[in-house]
Scaffold this active site. Structure first.
Site, PDB file in Angstrom:
ATOM      1  N   ASP A   1       0.797  -1.127   0.002  1.00 11.90           N
ATOM      2  CA  ASP A   1      -0.041  -0.038   0.107  1.00 11.90           C
ATOM      3  C   ASP A   1       0.785   1.447   0.083  1.00 11.90           C
ATOM      4  OD1 ASP A   1      -2.142   1.792   0.194  1.00 11.90           O
ATOM      5  OD2 ASP A   1      -2.110   1.830   2.365  1.00 11.90           O
TER       6      ASP A   1
ATOM      7  N   ASP B   1      -1.987   5.546  -5.490  1.00 11.21           N
ATOM      8  CA  ASP B   1      -2.386   4.619  -4.389  1.00 11.21           C
ATOM      9  C   ASP B   1      -2.499   3.108  -4.706  1.00 11.21           C
ATOM     10  OD1 ASP B   1      -2.975   3.354  -1.719  1.00 11.21           O
ATOM     11  OD2 ASP B   1      -4.821   4.338  -1.651  1.00 11.21           O
TER      12      ASP B   1
END
Length: 456
Positions: free
Chosen positions: A58, A263
């Site tokens: 992430d 992201d």
């Protein structure tokens, strides 16, 4: 531990600029697991003796945490066939190289909450997705890596990470059940620690293959011929935030001025107006397929029917112009959803956002993306994530076919209902250490073979 040479034969991205590049102990391979939120996962090794964890990667958050001395966490999964797959649970007391991070450490952000135990630093990270959080204490221990070359020399990096005792929300429902590997810009992230320790350059890359396979390389600074755009770092919480100046969808070219966060912890792309309106309406006006009325459990507004035997469809090319002028071609922004009645729809994998713009993982497919924190740039180059030579199949400047649209083959599926992954509860994306995940019912047939390697 059975290495996954059987699957990948250690095929690497060879590049002259890949100096002092490091990979996880089990290699640089990553895997997109649809049953666990459509995110990319890697197998990482921590502690002494070492334990393996299947963690989601992430770039929208900073902290690396794993389940630890759990009060509330996922301890294993059951496959459709009834096979029990147990996850490792970390314990500081069981690792001879483990140390608790004290309250006096610069890494401790909750000093006011640790006056009773100055030798322990608590942490809590709250994520945007459905009351999702991780709570525990900070630990320092060894992350086991190797040099990403033919020698595969072992490297033990002393890192700080979260001993996650209490997980809530999406972490209990299928997303990142065995840990989350934060790759953000702040000092606590693993790339920052590796760089400050002198182990790698302050840069890393992730590759997202069309077939769901991928790569991660710590220290990779990219290539001279890659596309690039500067990072916007004048924000309260630094993220991989970039600016876009133009959107091209087929024949429609629109000048814009907006920012978005790259992201990898968000499965799909979230855009607010005007960018959302520009892309979706331009796409709709140039798509010949019949638009369907999506059911309430599908978050995408622009979905189209496919006939039972249909294998291809026509869709306009999509291209983004980044600040600085370099072009970014979105190669496959679609999600395929089988319906209860046996039919199938394909959807434009963009969700309307009410706040931040998020470039999710689906827009990164077909690229090796470089997060260069030394030069403060985001780089990209088309790649299939297998060959040493970069792929030329994904044009930096897309060219329309004679009909104006490419013919798209039907691709990976996101399933709806009938005990299958449900994308309806997707969050709002990552900002200020928040995380977006699609929450899924656990249907793990695609995960079974993979975990047979990583958990045996």
């Amino acid at each position: 531990m059975t290495h996954r040479d059987r699957l990948f034969h250690r095929r690497r991205l060879a590049d002259a600029t890949l100096e002092s590049s490091l990979a996880f102990l089990d290699g640089n391979e990553t895997y997109q697991l649809q049953s666990l939120g459509f995110l990319h996962y890697a197998n990482v090794s921590v502690g002494t003796p070492s334990l393996w964890f299947l963690v989601a990667l992430d770039t929208g958050s900073d902290l690396f945490w794993i389940p630890c001395d759990c009060r509330s966490c996922v301890k294993g999964l059951v496959t459709r066939t009834g096979r029990q797959l147990d996850f490792n649970i970390y314990s500081p007391n069981a690792s001879t190289t483990s140390q608790r991070v004290p309250c006096s450490s610069d890494s401790c952000k909750l000093k006011k909450q640790c006056s009773a135990r100055p030798d322990i630093c608590p942490y809590q990270v709250n994520y945007l997705s459905s009351n999702t959080s991780s709570t525990g204490i900070l630990i320092e221990d060894n992350l086991h890596l190797i040099t990403d070359d033919t020698s595969e020399k072992p490297v033990d990096a002393k890192i700080k990470f979260g001993c996650g005792m209490i997980q809530t929300g999406s972490f209990l429902d299928g997303a990142a059940p065995n840990g989350l590997f934060g790759l953000g810009i702040e000092n606590l992230s693993v790339p920052s620690i590796l760089a400050s320790s002198g182990l790698t350059a302050n840069s890393f890359s992730m590759c997202f293959g069309p077939d769901g396979a991928g790569r991660i390389n710590f220290g990779d600074k990219g290539t001279l011929d890659q596309g690039e755009t500067p990072l916007n770092l004048d924000t309260p919480h630094r993220t991989y935030n970039i600016s876009m100046t133009q959107i091209t969808v087929g024949d429609n070219v629109t000048n814009v001025n907006f920012t978005a966060i790259y992201d990898t912890g968000t499965s799909f792309t979230y855009l607010n107006d005007p960018a959302y309106k520009v892309i979706t309406e331009s796409f709709a006006s140039q798509t010949e397929e019949t638009r369907s009325q999506p059911s309430s459990d599908i978050p995408f507004e622009y979905c189209y029917d496919l006939s039972p035997n249909q294998q291809t469809f026509e869709a306009p090319l999509m291209n983004l112009t980044m600040k600085g002028g370099d072009q970014y071609s979105v190669t496959n922004p679609f999600v395929f959803v089988p319906l209860e009645d046996g039919g199938t729809v394909f959807c434009l994998g963009i969700v309307k956002s009410e706040d931040v713009n998020i470039i999710g993982q689906n827009f990164m497919t077909g690229y090796r993306v470089v997060f260069d924190r030394e030069k403060n740039i985001l780089g990209w180059k088309a790649s299939n994530c297998y060959n040493g030579t970069e792929s030329n199949t994904l044009p930096i400047t897309p060219r329309a076919s004679p009909s104006g649209s490419p013919s798209m083959s039907l691709g990976p599926e996101a399933t709806s209902k009938n005990g299958s992954p449900n994308p309806s509860q997707a969050g709002q994306g990552s900002i200020a250490s928040t995380l977006s995940y699609t929450r899924f019912i656990l249907v793990l047939s695609i995960l079974t073979n993979f975990l047979m390697f990583v958990l045996l």
